[in-house]
Design a protein around this motif. Structure first.
Motif, PDB file in Angstrom:
ATOM      1  N   ALA A 233       4.270   0.205 -13.246  1.00 16.19           N
ATOM      2  CA  ALA A 233       3.827  -1.117 -12.797  1.00 16.19           C
ATOM      3  C   ALA A 233       4.006  -1.262 -11.290  1.00 16.19           C
ATOM      4  O   ALA A 233       3.133  -1.794 -10.592  1.00 16.19           O
ATOM      5  CB  ALA A 233       4.609  -2.204 -13.529  1.00 16.19           C
ATOM      6  N   ILE A 234       5.119  -0.753 -10.772  1.00 15.78           N
ATOM      7  CA  ILE A 234       5.415  -0.886  -9.341  1.00 15.78           C
ATOM      8  C   ILE A 234       4.415  -0.104  -8.498  1.00 15.78           C
ATOM      9  O   ILE A 234       3.881  -0.616  -7.512  1.00 15.78           O
ATOM     10  CB  ILE A 234       6.855  -0.421  -9.047  1.00 15.78           C
ATOM     11  CG1 ILE A 234       7.860  -1.352  -9.735  1.00 15.78           C
ATOM     12  CG2 ILE A 234       7.117  -0.387  -7.542  1.00 15.78           C
ATOM     13  CD1 ILE A 234       9.278  -0.822  -9.765  1.00 15.78           C
ATOM     14  N   VAL A 235       4.132   1.148  -8.883  1.00 11.46           N
ATOM     15  CA  VAL A 235       3.208   1.948  -8.075  1.00 11.46           C
ATOM     16  C   VAL A 235       1.776   1.446  -8.220  1.00 11.46           C
ATOM     17  O   VAL A 235       0.967   1.571  -7.299  1.00 11.46           O
ATOM     18  CB  VAL A 235       3.291   3.451  -8.427  1.00 11.46           C
ATOM     19  CG1 VAL A 235       4.673   3.994  -8.145  1.00 11.46           C
ATOM     20  CG2 VAL A 235       2.892   3.729  -9.858  1.00 11.46           C
ATOM     21  N   THR A 236       1.452   0.854  -9.361  1.00 11.21           N
ATOM     22  CA  THR A 236       0.114   0.295  -9.542  1.00 11.21           C
ATOM     23  C   THR A 236      -0.094  -0.902  -8.626  1.00 11.21           C
ATOM     24  O   THR A 236      -1.084  -0.982  -7.888  1.00 11.21           O
ATOM     25  CB  THR A 236      -0.109  -0.117 -11.007  1.00 11.21           C
ATOM     26  OG1 THR A 236       0.043   1.024 -11.849  1.00 11.21           O
ATOM     27  CG2 THR A 236      -1.508  -0.683 -11.203  1.00 11.21           C
ATOM     28  N   ILE A 237       0.845  -1.849  -8.654  1.00 10.00           N
ATOM     29  CA  ILE A 237       0.744  -3.025  -7.796  1.00 10.00           C
ATOM     30  C   ILE A 237       0.883  -2.636  -6.331  1.00 10.00           C
ATOM     31  O   ILE A 237       0.145  -3.117  -5.464  1.00 10.00           O
ATOM     32  CB  ILE A 237       1.819  -4.065  -8.167  1.00 10.00           C
ATOM     33  CG1 ILE A 237       1.632  -4.519  -9.614  1.00 10.00           C
ATOM     34  CG2 ILE A 237       1.745  -5.264  -7.231  1.00 10.00           C
ATOM     35  CD1 ILE A 237       0.272  -5.087  -9.916  1.00 10.00           C
ATOM     36  N   GLY A 238       1.825  -1.742  -6.040  1.00  9.21           N
ATOM     37  CA  GLY A 238       2.004  -1.296  -4.661  1.00  9.21           C
ATOM     38  C   GLY A 238       0.766  -0.617  -4.120  1.00  9.21           C
ATOM     39  O   GLY A 238       0.375  -0.828  -2.967  1.00  9.21           O
ATOM     40  N   GLY A 239       0.116   0.197  -4.951  1.00  8.67           N
ATOM     41  CA  GLY A 239      -1.115   0.856  -4.532  1.00  8.67           C
ATOM     42  C   GLY A 239      -2.234  -0.131  -4.268  1.00  8.67           C
ATOM     43  O   GLY A 239      -3.037   0.036  -3.345  1.00  8.67           O
ATOM     44  N   PHE A 240      -2.288  -1.191  -5.077  1.00  8.91           N
ATOM     45  CA  PHE A 240      -3.294  -2.238  -4.877  1.00  8.91           C
ATOM     46  C   PHE A 240      -3.044  -2.976  -3.568  1.00  8.91           C
ATOM     47  O   PHE A 240      -3.958  -3.188  -2.762  1.00  8.91           O
ATOM     48  CB  PHE A 240      -3.256  -3.211  -6.056  1.00  8.91           C
ATOM     49  CG  PHE A 240      -4.095  -4.443  -5.862  1.00  8.91           C
ATOM     50  CD1 PHE A 240      -5.476  -4.392  -5.960  1.00  8.91           C
ATOM     51  CD2 PHE A 240      -3.495  -5.659  -5.570  1.00  8.91           C
ATOM     52  CE1 PHE A 240      -6.250  -5.532  -5.773  1.00  8.91           C
ATOM     53  CE2 PHE A 240      -4.255  -6.800  -5.386  1.00  8.91           C
ATOM     54  CZ  PHE A 240      -5.637  -6.739  -5.483  1.00  8.91           C
ATOM     55  N   LEU A 241      -1.792  -3.347  -3.324  1.00  4.87           N
ATOM     56  CA  LEU A 241      -1.455  -4.093  -2.112  1.00  4.87           C
ATOM     57  C   LEU A 241      -1.598  -3.238  -0.856  1.00  4.87           C
ATOM     58  O   LEU A 241      -1.840  -3.765   0.230  1.00  4.87           O
ATOM     59  CB  LEU A 241      -0.027  -4.635  -2.211  1.00  4.87           C
ATOM     60  CG  LEU A 241       0.215  -5.690  -3.298  1.00  4.87           C
ATOM     61  CD1 LEU A 241       1.683  -6.092  -3.337  1.00  4.87           C
ATOM     62  CD2 LEU A 241      -0.662  -6.915  -3.066  1.00  4.87           C
ATOM     63  N   ALA A 242      -1.450  -1.925  -1.000  1.00  2.00           N
ATOM     64  CA  ALA A 242      -1.571  -1.039   0.157  1.00  2.00           C
ATOM     65  C   ALA A 242      -2.962  -1.107   0.779  1.00  2.00           C
ATOM     66  O   ALA A 242      -3.140  -0.848   1.971  1.00  2.00           O
ATOM     67  CB  ALA A 242      -1.249   0.396  -0.252  1.00  2.00           C
ATOM     68  N   LYS A 243      -3.947  -1.478  -0.035  1.00  2.00           N
ATOM     69  CA  LYS A 243      -5.332  -1.529   0.443  1.00  2.00           C
ATOM     70  C   LYS A 243      -5.691  -2.878   1.058  1.00  2.00           C
ATOM     71  O   LYS A 243      -6.791  -3.049   1.582  1.00  2.00           O
ATOM     72  CB  LYS A 243      -6.280  -1.227  -0.721  1.00  2.00           C
ATOM     73  CG  LYS A 243      -6.060   0.139  -1.348  1.00  2.00           C
ATOM     74  CD  LYS A 243      -6.934   0.318  -2.574  1.00  2.00           C
ATOM     75  CE  LYS A 243      -6.650   1.651  -3.261  1.00  2.00           C
ATOM     76  NZ  LYS A 243      -7.456   1.817  -4.501  1.00  2.00           N
ATOM     77  N   GLN A 244      -4.769  -3.839   0.965  1.00  2.00           N
ATOM     78  CA  GLN A 244      -5.046  -5.176   1.464  1.00  2.00           C
ATOM     79  C   GLN A 244      -4.574  -5.327   2.912  1.00  2.00           C
ATOM     80  O   GLN A 244      -3.632  -4.656   3.335  1.00  2.00           O
ATOM     81  CB  GLN A 244      -4.346  -6.221   0.584  1.00  2.00           C
ATOM     82  CG  GLN A 244      -4.606  -6.059  -0.902  1.00  2.00           C
ATOM     83  CD  GLN A 244      -6.087  -5.987  -1.230  1.00  2.00           C
ATOM     84  OE1 GLN A 244      -6.882  -6.785  -0.732  1.00  2.00           O
ATOM     85  NE2 GLN A 244      -6.462  -5.024  -2.064  1.00  2.00           N
ATOM     86  N   PRO A 245      -5.235  -6.212   3.682  1.00  2.00           N
ATOM     87  CA  PRO A 245      -4.787  -6.440   5.066  1.00  2.00           C
ATOM     88  C   PRO A 245      -3.406  -7.063   5.098  1.00  2.00           C
ATOM     89  O   PRO A 245      -3.068  -7.885   4.253  1.00  2.00           O
ATOM     90  CB  PRO A 245      -5.848  -7.397   5.624  1.00  2.00           C
ATOM     91  CG  PRO A 245      -6.444  -8.050   4.422  1.00  2.00           C
ATOM     92  CD  PRO A 245      -6.403  -7.027   3.327  1.00  2.00           C
TER      93      PRO A 245
END
Length: 249
Positions: A233-245
């Motif tokens: 769950a952490i790497v999924t959300i973290g990966g999503f947020l990594a693409k955001q400004p």
């Protein structure tokens, strides 16, 4: 600091749920999982395997709920330098669904028999080729006792010099495979510090001075609470947020 700048993503719970239901995202998260907060467990398992009787077939079971990082941990153990020098042959496979014994055996044979002299379906022949050799075998994601009971007679033909690592979500399967309590390892959720470290490594893929984001710790708390210490769950959300400004304070 705002992790997401000018973008509404709904509640944290909704974000976790939506991200985890995206097949592509889950696959990417599993592929990019980082071994954070599991170093002690990694070396505990390595030491457990290293200290086993070299002349006795031993089964080590790692169990816990889905998303804990069992696969990532066991593959790190499997690829470790410490174990690579102890075994002549190695094989690491994921047990697919539906379970087909012949397919599992053939997958093992392809990895164990580098000479490719194995004929499909003839595991006895493979056992003779591997006679006297120490083998390390990983069976990832075993889902039933019946699967193990079908595999064990095949694996036993390889003699008593092999070590087997099994991962499963069920404690009863782990106990059935390993028998001895000392060979059963329960994987737990990450401690908050390790969860936060994993989260920041996923959100900021490049080296980043976190002092530029003083509000990160507070903003991460509700997200990590919803993730409940589960690395997937952490790497999924973290990966999503990594693409955001992102915006520094």
């Amino acid at each position: 600091m705002r992790i997401l700048e000018d973008q509404h993503v709904g509640t944290n719970e909704e974000m976790v749920r939506k991200s985890l239901t995206r097949t592509g995202t889950i696959a990417a998260a599993l592929e990019e999982s980082l071994l954070v907060g599991r170093e002690k467990e990694k070396y505990d398992i390595i030491n457990l395997i290293s200290n086993q009787d070299a002349h006795q077939l031993t089964v080590i079971s790692v169990w816990g709920m889905g998303g804990l990082g069992k696969t990532t941990l066991v593959k790190e153990v499997y690829q470790s330098q410490e174990l690579s020098v102890l075994f002549d042959k190695r094989a690491c496979i994921t047990v697919m669904r539906p379970f087909v014994l012949e397919e599992v055996v053939n997958s093992l044979a392809m990895q164990l028999d580098a000479a490719s002299s194995y004929r499909k379906g003839n595991f006895e022949e493979l056992a003779k080729l591997l006679e006297g050799k120490r083998c390390l075998i990983v069976l990832d994601d075993l889902s039933s006792i019946e699967e193990w009971d079908q595999l064990l007679p095949k694996l036993s033909k390889m003699g008593n010099t092999s070590q087997i690592i099994v991962t499963t979500r069920e404690e009863n399967i782990a106990m059935h495979c390993s028998r001895k309590p000392e060979n059963i390892h329960k994987l737990k959720v990450l401690e908050y510090k390790d969860a936060f470290d994993l989260f920041t490594k996923k959100v900021f893929k490049d080296a980043t001075n976190l002092d530029n984001y003083p509000g990160l710790a507070e903003e991460a708390k509700p997200i990590l609470k919803k993730c409940n210490g589960l690395p997937l769950a952490i790497v999924t959300i973290g990966g999503f947020l990594a693409k955001q400004p992102k915006r520094e304070n």
